[in-house]
Design a protein around this motif. Structure first.
Motif, PDB file in Angstrom:
ATOM      1  N   VAL A 117       2.135   9.721  -4.562  1.00  0.00           N
ATOM      2  CA  VAL A 117       0.850  10.278  -4.129  1.00  0.00           C
ATOM      3  C   VAL A 117       0.591  11.571  -4.893  1.00  0.00           C
ATOM      4  O   VAL A 117       1.377  12.520  -4.797  1.00  0.00           O
ATOM      5  CB  VAL A 117       0.849  10.557  -2.604  1.00  0.00           C
ATOM      6  CG1 VAL A 117      -0.480  11.167  -2.184  1.00  0.00           C
ATOM      7  CG2 VAL A 117       1.140   9.277  -1.826  1.00  0.00           C
ATOM      8  N   SER A 118      -0.498  11.626  -5.631  1.00  0.00           N
ATOM      9  CA  SER A 118      -0.822  12.830  -6.400  1.00  0.00           C
ATOM     10  C   SER A 118      -1.907  13.674  -5.747  1.00  0.00           C
ATOM     11  O   SER A 118      -2.068  14.846  -6.073  1.00  0.00           O
ATOM     12  CB  SER A 118      -1.276  12.438  -7.815  1.00  0.00           C
ATOM     13  OG  SER A 118      -2.381  11.553  -7.761  1.00  0.00           O
ATOM     14  N   ARG A 119      -2.667  13.100  -4.804  1.00  0.00           N
ATOM     15  CA  ARG A 119      -3.741  13.836  -4.144  1.00  0.00           C
ATOM     16  C   ARG A 119      -3.171  14.737  -3.040  1.00  0.00           C
ATOM     17  O   ARG A 119      -2.061  14.492  -2.537  1.00  0.00           O
ATOM     18  CB  ARG A 119      -4.765  12.875  -3.547  1.00  0.00           C
ATOM     19  CG  ARG A 119      -4.187  11.954  -2.492  1.00  0.00           C
ATOM     20  CD  ARG A 119      -5.122  10.816  -2.126  1.00  0.00           C
ATOM     21  NE  ARG A 119      -4.521   9.921  -1.136  1.00  0.00           N
ATOM     22  CZ  ARG A 119      -3.687   8.943  -1.421  1.00  0.00           C
ATOM     23  NH1 ARG A 119      -3.300   8.745  -2.675  1.00  0.00           N
ATOM     24  NH2 ARG A 119      -3.201   8.171  -0.454  1.00  0.00           N
ATOM     25  N   PRO A 120      -3.896  15.761  -2.626  1.00  0.00           N
ATOM     26  CA  PRO A 120      -3.420  16.631  -1.534  1.00  0.00           C
ATOM     27  C   PRO A 120      -3.328  15.851  -0.225  1.00  0.00           C
ATOM     28  O   PRO A 120      -4.121  14.947   0.028  1.00  0.00           O
ATOM     29  CB  PRO A 120      -4.501  17.711  -1.452  1.00  0.00           C
ATOM     30  CG  PRO A 120      -5.245  17.644  -2.728  1.00  0.00           C
ATOM     31  CD  PRO A 120      -5.180  16.220  -3.187  1.00  0.00           C
ATOM     32  N   TRP A 121      -2.354  16.201   0.585  1.00  0.00           N
ATOM     33  CA  TRP A 121      -2.240  15.600   1.907  1.00  0.00           C
ATOM     34  C   TRP A 121      -1.740  16.641   2.901  1.00  0.00           C
ATOM     35  O   TRP A 121      -1.258  17.703   2.509  1.00  0.00           O
ATOM     36  CB  TRP A 121      -1.321  14.367   1.890  1.00  0.00           C
ATOM     37  CG  TRP A 121       0.026  14.553   1.257  1.00  0.00           C
ATOM     38  CD1 TRP A 121       0.361  14.289  -0.037  1.00  0.00           C
ATOM     39  CD2 TRP A 121       1.225  15.053   1.884  1.00  0.00           C
ATOM     40  NE1 TRP A 121       1.688  14.576  -0.270  1.00  0.00           N
ATOM     41  CE2 TRP A 121       2.244  15.045   0.899  1.00  0.00           C
ATOM     42  CE3 TRP A 121       1.528  15.490   3.163  1.00  0.00           C
ATOM     43  CZ2 TRP A 121       3.543  15.466   1.170  1.00  0.00           C
ATOM     44  CZ3 TRP A 121       2.825  15.911   3.442  1.00  0.00           C
ATOM     45  CH2 TRP A 121       3.821  15.895   2.445  1.00  0.00           C
ATOM     46  N   THR A 122      -1.876  16.318   4.165  1.00  0.00           N
ATOM     47  CA  THR A 122      -1.542  17.277   5.222  1.00  0.00           C
ATOM     48  C   THR A 122      -0.535  16.678   6.190  1.00  0.00           C
ATOM     49  O   THR A 122      -0.700  15.543   6.639  1.00  0.00           O
ATOM     50  CB  THR A 122      -2.801  17.689   6.014  1.00  0.00           C
ATOM     51  OG1 THR A 122      -3.764  18.224   5.098  1.00  0.00           O
ATOM     52  CG2 THR A 122      -2.465  18.729   7.072  1.00  0.00           C
ATOM     53  N   ALA A 123       0.494  17.430   6.494  1.00  0.00           N
ATOM     54  CA  ALA A 123       1.466  17.021   7.511  1.00  0.00           C
ATOM     55  C   ALA A 123       1.068  17.649   8.845  1.00  0.00           C
ATOM     56  O   ALA A 123       0.994  18.869   8.957  1.00  0.00           O
ATOM     57  CB  ALA A 123       2.866  17.455   7.114  1.00  0.00           C
ATOM     58  N   GLU A 128      -3.398  11.015   6.755  1.00  0.00           N
ATOM     59  CA  GLU A 128      -4.620  10.280   6.468  1.00  0.00           C
ATOM     60  C   GLU A 128      -4.988   9.345   7.616  1.00  0.00           C
ATOM     61  O   GLU A 128      -4.180   9.058   8.508  1.00  0.00           O
ATOM     62  CB  GLU A 128      -4.467   9.501   5.155  1.00  0.00           C
ATOM     63  CG  GLU A 128      -4.350  10.427   3.952  1.00  0.00           C
ATOM     64  CD  GLU A 128      -4.362   9.725   2.620  1.00  0.00           C
ATOM     65  OE1 GLU A 128      -4.714  10.381   1.616  1.00  0.00           O
ATOM     66  OE2 GLU A 128      -4.005   8.529   2.567  1.00  0.00           O
ATOM     67  N   LEU A 129      -6.247   8.878   7.572  1.00  0.00           N
ATOM     68  CA  LEU A 129      -6.759   7.965   8.586  1.00  0.00           C
ATOM     69  C   LEU A 129      -7.105   6.653   7.900  1.00  0.00           C
ATOM     70  O   LEU A 129      -7.959   6.615   7.017  1.00  0.00           O
ATOM     71  CB  LEU A 129      -7.987   8.558   9.282  1.00  0.00           C
ATOM     72  CG  LEU A 129      -8.402   7.925  10.623  1.00  0.00           C
ATOM     73  CD1 LEU A 129      -9.351   8.832  11.382  1.00  0.00           C
ATOM     74  CD2 LEU A 129      -9.047   6.560  10.448  1.00  0.00           C
ATOM     75  N   LEU A 174       0.811  -1.227   0.000  1.00  0.00           N
ATOM     76  CA  LEU A 174       0.000   0.000   0.000  1.00  0.00           C
ATOM     77  C   LEU A 174       0.841   1.273   0.000  1.00  0.00           C
ATOM     78  O   LEU A 174       0.580   2.184  -0.806  1.00  0.00           O
ATOM     79  CB  LEU A 174      -0.986  -0.010   1.167  1.00  0.00           C
ATOM     80  CG  LEU A 174      -2.384  -0.577   0.826  1.00  0.00           C
ATOM     81  CD1 LEU A 174      -2.310  -1.972   0.239  1.00  0.00           C
ATOM     82  CD2 LEU A 174      -3.295  -0.561   2.046  1.00  0.00           C
ATOM     83  N   PRO A 175       1.864   1.389   0.847  1.00  0.00           N
ATOM     84  CA  PRO A 175       2.717   2.581   0.745  1.00  0.00           C
ATOM     85  C   PRO A 175       3.454   2.652  -0.589  1.00  0.00           C
ATOM     86  O   PRO A 175       3.590   3.732  -1.165  1.00  0.00           O
ATOM     87  CB  PRO A 175       3.701   2.412   1.908  1.00  0.00           C
ATOM     88  CG  PRO A 175       3.016   1.512   2.871  1.00  0.00           C
ATOM     89  CD  PRO A 175       2.228   0.564   2.012  1.00  0.00           C
ATOM     90  N   GLU A 176       3.909   1.520  -1.083  1.00  0.00           N
ATOM     91  CA  GLU A 176       4.631   1.469  -2.354  1.00  0.00           C
ATOM     92  C   GLU A 176       3.772   2.018  -3.493  1.00  0.00           C
ATOM     93  O   GLU A 176       4.270   2.724  -4.384  1.00  0.00           O
ATOM     94  CB  GLU A 176       5.028   0.020  -2.632  1.00  0.00           C
ATOM     95  CG  GLU A 176       5.779  -0.220  -3.916  1.00  0.00           C
ATOM     96  CD  GLU A 176       6.094  -1.706  -4.091  1.00  0.00           C
ATOM     97  OE1 GLU A 176       7.060  -2.185  -3.484  1.00  0.00           O
ATOM     98  OE2 GLU A 176       5.335  -2.387  -4.813  1.00  0.00           O
ATOM     99  N   LEU A 177       2.478   1.734  -3.458  1.00  0.00           N
ATOM    100  CA  LEU A 177       1.562   2.168  -4.500  1.00  0.00           C
ATOM    101  C   LEU A 177       1.001   3.573  -4.270  1.00  0.00           C
ATOM    102  O   LEU A 177       0.238   4.076  -5.091  1.00  0.00           O
ATOM    103  CB  LEU A 177       0.398   1.176  -4.628  1.00  0.00           C
ATOM    104  CG  LEU A 177       0.757  -0.235  -5.083  1.00  0.00           C
ATOM    105  CD1 LEU A 177      -0.489  -1.115  -5.092  1.00  0.00           C
ATOM    106  CD2 LEU A 177       1.415  -0.221  -6.464  1.00  0.00           C
ATOM    107  N   GLY A 178       1.353   4.184  -3.152  1.00  0.00           N
ATOM    108  CA  GLY A 178       0.858   5.522  -2.863  1.00  0.00           C
ATOM    109  C   GLY A 178      -0.576   5.552  -2.376  1.00  0.00           C
ATOM    110  O   GLY A 178      -1.259   6.583  -2.489  1.00  0.00           O
ATOM    111  N   LEU A 179      -1.057   4.446  -1.820  1.00  0.00           N
ATOM    112  CA  LEU A 179      -2.432   4.403  -1.335  1.00  0.00           C
ATOM    113  C   LEU A 179      -2.583   4.993   0.056  1.00  0.00           C
ATOM    114  O   LEU A 179      -3.710   5.148   0.542  1.00  0.00           O
ATOM    115  CB  LEU A 179      -2.953   2.961  -1.342  1.00  0.00           C
ATOM    116  CG  LEU A 179      -3.040   2.289  -2.719  1.00  0.00           C
ATOM    117  CD1 LEU A 179      -3.707   0.932  -2.610  1.00  0.00           C
ATOM    118  CD2 LEU A 179      -3.788   3.161  -3.711  1.00  0.00           C
TER     119      LEU A 179
END
Length: 419
Positions: free
Chosen positions: A242-248, A117-118, A107-112
């Motif tokens: 990962v192409s979607r927005p994310w928050t640190a 995120e939760l 899952l991390p390898e594929l950027g999922l």
């Protein structure tokens, strides 16, 4: 009072300005995960409850990894149930033989999974994704079913233990040694339903693979989750995946912690867990010399390319000891391919190892390495409970890839620095 990283993520997903330890909340999910063992149970609950659709076909992942390629009729039926559910509901992320891998590496390898995120998963080692600065935790199949249907789950906000890391790891010491050392100090219930929040100047020296290993085994200390801050290494890992927005999220300076554990990375020695608890730790100096029948290098804990590079560097030009079975299992198809490209597969085969397709396999006593009565293995897996890898009278010693590879060469538990 400020909030920890975990509390900030939970508050954001619950739509609340703040939360505190002990609060009961309902939070929106970014991803729901299941595998070939737990998904069929969740499917039964889903259908019995009368649910007709999943909340978002893009936010469910089903990975067939525990008994695959299927070892028997029962495991084949489980996989069939999971496949049919995924097909019926148009689940986008369903990974089967040929494209699958061990879920917590895949899952991390594929950027999922992305920072902030939760994620819930019907597998206890879902806490792996805390390495990316996500809140991820294992749940039961009933909660998985509810999550697939509603896109929400309830949570009790956990208190936190602050784990402050200083210094840098010496040669032949890795993230596996860090987490075994920590579990040895606090016990298998030392972080029961708590968040293990890793911080300090030592974090920056750890590779992402080290962090995945450490977060993966937070559950072995009883933790609800383990989580690392988002830094340049994290950003470099997710870039291009990962192409979607994310928050640190960052912990507040006045965040409340129940306790603090300080670990000087530079002072650590290769560490192993003797049967039959992950907390039964010894340094290699205290445990070396124990005879072995089997060595397993792989799993969701230590089956990534850096782990296999470490093992190959030790095995190169050497042979597995007579009477020892050495099983090498890459965590994903991509890791398998990289092993081929770098010549690692040839090194393993020439040394006398078995090189497997990606699978959880022997870790849970599934297949590809079950042990008989009286046998002992050293493994880079995460649990060494009674009967974990086969017969109840067999034994598992948990160790790093370096220790496992060195031990395969000598036939006894070995300090890799002594080869």
């Amino acid at each position: 009072m400020g909030m920890t990283m975990t509390q900030k993520i939970l508050a954001a997903h619950a739509g609340l300005p703040s939360v505190k330890a002990g609060d009961l909340i309902e939070a929106k999910l970014d991803l729901v995960l299941g595998n070939d063992v737990t998904t069929p149970v969740a499917v039964g609950v889903f259908e019995k409850a009368g649910f007709e659709t999943v909340f978002d076909k893009e936010k469910i992942a089903i990975v067939l990894d525990h008994y695959t390629p299927c070892k028997d009729i029962k495991s084949a039926q489980l996989c069939k149930t999971a496949r049919e559910f995924a097909r019926k509901h148009g689940v986008t992320h369903c990974y089967d033989v040929g494209e699958a891998g061990i879920e917590h590496a895949l899952l991390p390898e594929l950027g999922l999974v992305a920072p902030g995120e939760l994620v819930i998963g019907a597998d206890s080692h879902t806490c792996t994704y805390g390495a990316l600065g996500a809140f991820s935790t294992g749940v039961g199949s009933t909660d998985m079913a509810a999550g697939m249907a509603s896109g929400e789950n309830w949570f009790k906000v956990p208190p936190a233990i602050k784990v402050t890391l200083t210094g840098k790891l010496p040669p032949f010491v890795s993230g596996k040694d860090v987490i075994l050392h920590l579990i040895g100090r606090i016990g298998v219930d030392g972080a029961l339903y708590k968040s293990l929040e890793f911080t300090g100047p030592g974090v920056s020296s750890l590779s992402m693979d080290d962090r995945f290993t450490i977060a993966n085994m937070a559950i072995e200390a009883g933790g609800k989750n383990g989580i690392f801050p988002v830094d340049e290494k994290t950003r470099a890992y997710v870039e291009g995946r990962v192409s979607r927005p994310w928050t640190a999220y960052e912990a507040d300076p006045d965040a409340e912690y129940e306790s603090e554990v300080v670990i000087d990375l530079g002072a650590l020695r290769p560490t192993v867990s003797l049967p039959h608890l992950p907390s039964n730790t010894r340094t290699i100096d205290e445990a070396k010399g124990m005879p072995l029948d089997q060595v397993v290098i792989g799993s969701c804990t230590n089956g990534r390319i850096s782990d296999l590079r470490t093992a190959a560097a030790i095995l190169k030009g050497r042979k597995v000891a007579p009477g020892v079975r050495c099983i090498v299992i890459p965590a994903t198809q991509a890791v398998s391919l990289q092993c081929l490209r770098e010549g690692l597969t040839e090194i393993f085969l020439e040394a006398g190892c078995v090189f497997s397709t990606p699978t959880c396999g022997p870790c849970l006593g599934g297949h590809m390495g079950c042990m008989a009565e009286g046998e002992r293995a050293v493994a880079t897996t995460n649990r060494n409970f009674v009967g974990r890898m086969g017969h109840t009278e067999s034994e598992v010693i948990l160790a790093s890839p370096a220790v496992a590879a060195a031990s395969a060469v000598t036939g006894v538990l070995t300090d890799p620095a002594e080869l």
